[in-house]
Design an enzyme around this catalytic site. Sequence first.
Site, PDB file in Angstrom:
ATOM      1  N   ARG A  24      43.246  35.107  43.847  1.00 49.07           N
ATOM      2  CA  ARG A  24      42.171  34.257  43.348  1.00 49.07           C
ATOM      3  C   ARG A  24      40.870  35.039  43.429  1.00 49.07           C
ATOM      4  O   ARG A  24      40.618  35.768  44.395  1.00 49.07           O
ATOM      5  CB  ARG A  24      42.035  32.987  44.187  1.00 49.07           C
ATOM      6  CG  ARG A  24      43.123  31.946  43.955  1.00 49.07           C
ATOM      7  CD  ARG A  24      43.046  31.340  42.554  1.00 49.07           C
ATOM      8  NE  ARG A  24      44.097  30.340  42.342  1.00 49.07           N
ATOM      9  CZ  ARG A  24      45.304  30.598  41.862  1.00 49.07           C
ATOM     10  NH1 ARG A  24      45.653  31.829  41.532  1.00 49.07           N
ATOM     11  NH2 ARG A  24      46.185  29.615  41.695  1.00 49.07           N
ATOM     12  N   GLU A  78      36.204  31.977  36.544  1.00 46.35           N
ATOM     13  CA  GLU A  78      36.961  32.126  35.286  1.00 46.35           C
ATOM     14  C   GLU A  78      36.542  31.062  34.277  1.00 46.35           C
ATOM     15  O   GLU A  78      36.313  29.920  34.674  1.00 46.35           O
ATOM     16  CB  GLU A  78      38.461  32.004  35.587  1.00 46.35           C
ATOM     17  CG  GLU A  78      38.941  33.173  36.411  1.00 46.35           C
ATOM     18  CD  GLU A  78      40.410  33.054  36.831  1.00 46.35           C
ATOM     19  OE1 GLU A  78      41.120  32.173  36.329  1.00 46.35           O
ATOM     20  OE2 GLU A  78      40.822  33.864  37.678  1.00 46.35           O
ATOM     21  N   HIS A 110      43.925  36.615  33.966  1.00 43.64           N
ATOM     22  CA  HIS A 110      44.744  35.739  34.818  1.00 43.64           C
ATOM     23  C   HIS A 110      46.126  35.485  34.203  1.00 43.64           C
ATOM     24  O   HIS A 110      46.473  34.354  33.864  1.00 43.64           O
ATOM     25  CB  HIS A 110      44.030  34.412  35.093  1.00 43.64           C
ATOM     26  CG  HIS A 110      44.518  33.747  36.341  1.00 43.64           C
ATOM     27  ND1 HIS A 110      43.718  32.996  37.172  1.00 43.64           N
ATOM     28  CD2 HIS A 110      45.740  33.724  36.926  1.00 43.64           C
ATOM     29  CE1 HIS A 110      44.426  32.538  38.191  1.00 43.64           C
ATOM     30  NE2 HIS A 110      45.675  32.971  38.059  1.00 43.64           N
TER      31      HIS A 110
HETATM   32  C1  GLV Z   1      48.533  31.558  39.197  1.00 49.26           C
HETATM   33  O1  GLV Z   1      47.511  32.035  39.527  1.00 49.26           O
HETATM   34  C2  GLV Z   1      49.277  30.685  40.048  1.00 49.26           C
HETATM   35  O2  GLV Z   1      48.778  30.287  41.102  1.00 49.26           O
HETATM   36  O3  GLV Z   1      50.415  30.355  39.666  1.00 49.26           O
END
Ligand code: GLV
Length: 339
Positions: free
Chosen positions: A241, A270, A288
């Site tokens: 994250r 984001e 991401h």
């Molecule tokens: C992606 O970032 C997830 O947490 O699946």
Amino acid sequence: MTKRYKVWVSRPLFAEALARLDQHVTLVAEATERQHSPAQLRERLADVDAAIIGLSDRVDAATLAGNERLRVIANLAVGYNNLDIDALTRAGVLACNTPDVLNETTADYAWALLLAAARRVGAAERWLRSGQWTGTMRIDDWLGVDLHGRTLGILGMGRIGQAVARRAGGFDMRVLYHNRHRLPEVTERQCAARWVDQPTLLAESDHLVLALPYTPGNHHIIGAAELARMKRGSVLVNIARGGLVDEAALAAALAAGQLAAAGLDVYEDEPVVHPALLALDQVVLSPHLGSASADTRRNMAHLAVDNVLAGLGLGSAAGDPPTPINPQLLHARPAPGKA
Ligand code: GLV
């Protein structure tokens, strides 16, 4: 069959996953990808028994205020920092995520970023595509950092961190990790990884991968002080994250040569990427997409559907959702629809 429950899907999903829901419930599925405002989320969730939502949908006490209907929220992600689990639990809403099905794919992607950042794949490709490869290459052009034989550090040794570690054997790397709880010895052996404290991890890693869940307690766990403690010329990869890293401090450390490169799949705000990172050629940036392989994204969608159906007491696993985050509710609450 009369359909007793209504389910909202906040973003487009694979047709076959939607079809499974459609067999059992009245389905309200968004056809386009978009950011829902808190007010829109609140309104949609007030009108359904369950929902499948994504990481950008934030659900907290305010979202749930006055909601008497919602029973299940299935997050299409393993990380659930977008959900206030205490608020959901207080409201009697079962929360579920999509762990495990994405471990290997996300670990593969950590290696994609490690290799791309260390070997300057992004910058070199941009250079080539822009027509700058016009003569012979100098022996000291495009020098990167080796992975083989170096030390890989992993901060956060959950299932994804372990999958990253297991891949390091192929590169003859020494693997160190830090995790609040040390893993059982048998798991450490399987991962060929050794627990160290966080300062040692920072000081000894040539390549550091962040694979820990984000909580307010580890906000900017990698800030200016931690970056200064890392090995000069090392590489940082974040597949977890964005809020784990102070992006301005990272950009400064890269610009100063303290870090050789970084590979980032996640950002604090984001979809906004810190402009100082965008300006640096030695950062590999992706939007991401760590779990984004065709098979894994399908498996995540089906797992979310399994959670919704079982959480509503429907289908073959009725009452026993595979991956609940607050399973205490399963035992505490009356069967769906009987309240
Ligand atoms: C992606 O970032 C997830 O947490 O699946």
